[in-house]
Design an enzyme around this catalytic site. Structure first.
Site, PDB file in Angstrom:
ATOM      1  CG  ASP A 106       2.501   6.836 -56.727  1.00  0.00           C
ATOM      2  OD1 ASP A 106       2.597   5.608 -56.610  1.00  0.00           O
ATOM      3  OD2 ASP A 106       3.031   7.627 -55.941  1.00  0.00           O
ATOM      4  CE  LYS A 134       1.941   2.217 -57.146  1.00  0.00           C
ATOM      5  NZ  LYS A 134       3.357   2.634 -57.016  1.00  0.00           N
ATOM      6  NE  ARG A 168      10.267   3.769 -70.146  1.00  0.00           N
ATOM      7  CZ  ARG A 168       9.743   4.564 -69.213  1.00  0.00           C
ATOM      8  NH1 ARG A 168       8.508   4.357 -68.806  1.00  0.00           N
ATOM      9  NH2 ARG A 168      10.441   5.537 -68.673  1.00  0.00           N
TER      10      ARG A 168
HETATM   11  P1  IMP Z   1       2.617  10.772 -59.269  1.00  0.00           P
HETATM   12  O1  IMP Z   1       3.036  12.140 -59.715  1.00  0.00           O
HETATM   13  O2  IMP Z   1       3.046  10.474 -57.864  1.00  0.00           O
HETATM   14  O3  IMP Z   1       1.131  10.501 -59.464  1.00  0.00           O
HETATM   15  O4  IMP Z   1       3.446   9.733 -60.093  1.00  0.00           O
HETATM   16  C1  IMP Z   1       3.222   9.486 -61.382  1.00  0.00           C
HETATM   17  C2  IMP Z   1       4.428   8.942 -62.099  1.00  0.00           C
HETATM   18  O5  IMP Z   1       5.327   8.212 -61.250  1.00  0.00           O
HETATM   19  C3  IMP Z   1       3.931   7.970 -63.129  1.00  0.00           C
HETATM   20  O6  IMP Z   1       3.625   8.617 -64.331  1.00  0.00           O
HETATM   21  C4  IMP Z   1       5.069   6.982 -63.223  1.00  0.00           C
HETATM   22  O7  IMP Z   1       5.977   7.441 -64.200  1.00  0.00           O
HETATM   23  C5  IMP Z   1       5.728   7.003 -61.874  1.00  0.00           C
HETATM   24  N1  IMP Z   1       5.307   5.876 -61.026  1.00  0.00           N
HETATM   25  C6  IMP Z   1       4.451   5.900 -59.973  1.00  0.00           C
HETATM   26  N2  IMP Z   1       4.309   4.688 -59.419  1.00  0.00           N
HETATM   27  C7  IMP Z   1       5.099   3.858 -60.143  1.00  0.00           C
HETATM   28  C8  IMP Z   1       5.370   2.422 -60.062  1.00  0.00           C
HETATM   29  O8  IMP Z   1       4.866   1.665 -59.214  1.00  0.00           O
HETATM   30  N3  IMP Z   1       6.224   1.939 -61.006  1.00  0.00           N
HETATM   31  C9  IMP Z   1       6.807   2.711 -61.972  1.00  0.00           C
HETATM   32  N4  IMP Z   1       6.573   4.038 -62.077  1.00  0.00           N
HETATM   33  C10 IMP Z   1       5.727   4.608 -61.168  1.00  0.00           C
END
Ligand code: IMP
Ligand code: MG
Length: 179
Positions: A106, A134, A168
């Protein structure tokens, strides 16, 4: 089922089984070619990546090692007061070709921290395979080298991903309904 409810939120079917599985077998095909003869070590990030990993590994025909890690929160001296540490790594990663297996990237913050911790142990290389990406939210570090499906910014659930610990087990991916 095209509509589901989890706790207080409703979700609609977004990526069906067929689409998810074909995107994962496509990643496997590329990795089989790129890592032939390299004996990579796959590090699956729990909890979210367990379903992606299981589907991916069944399509790999190269010699490889498979292991599982987890990011654990603990109270540290970091300014945020909350540091995340990678736990569960029992393998030596020095001089190995490591592939991190993630459910979704994300902002990129999580994967960036994992890469940084692993790099301290001097692996031969580190790449990331993420089932979902994303691009609209991504802001730090490298983009995952292997991406299954790029998705919009909306919150999703299923195929390993949770909403507050639920969902999940869903075998398809659902997108949150905007109220
Ligand atoms: P980041 O550190 O922002 O890249 O987020 C990564 C983590 O956030 C992922 O490993 C997921 O556990 C969680 N995450 C991000 N987007 C989503 C979503 O749309 N649904 C569920 N979990 C998400
Ligand atoms: Mg995750």
């Amino acid at each position: 089922m095209d509509k589901i409810k989890i706790l207080d939120k409703s979700f609609s079917l977004f990526l069906d089984k067929k689409k998810i599985k074909s995107s994962i077998s496509e990643i496997a095909r590329t990795i089989n070619t790129d890592y032939s003869g390299k004996n990579p070590l796959f590090l699956t990030v729990l909890n979210g990546a367990f379903m992606f990993a299981s589907e991916l590994f069944q399509h790999l025909d190269i010699d490889c090692e498979i292991s599982f890690v987890k990011l654990a929160s603990y109270q540290g001296t970091d300014t945020t007061g909350n540091v995340k540490k990678l736990i569960g790594l029992n393998e030596q990663i020095k001089n190995k070709h490591v592939i991190i297996v993630e459910d979704i990237v994300d902002t990129g913050i999580t994967i960036d921290k994992i890469r940084a911790q692993l790099e301290q142990d001097k692996p031969a290389s580190i790449k990331v395979a993420s089932m979902l990406f994303k691009p609209g939210k991504f802001k730090v570090g490298h983009q995952p080298e292997y991406i299954g499906i790029e998705i919009p910014d909306d919150f999703i659930v299923g195929f390993g991903l949770d909403y507050d610990g639920r969902g999940r087990n869903l075998n398809q991916i659902y997108k949150i309904d905007n109220e």
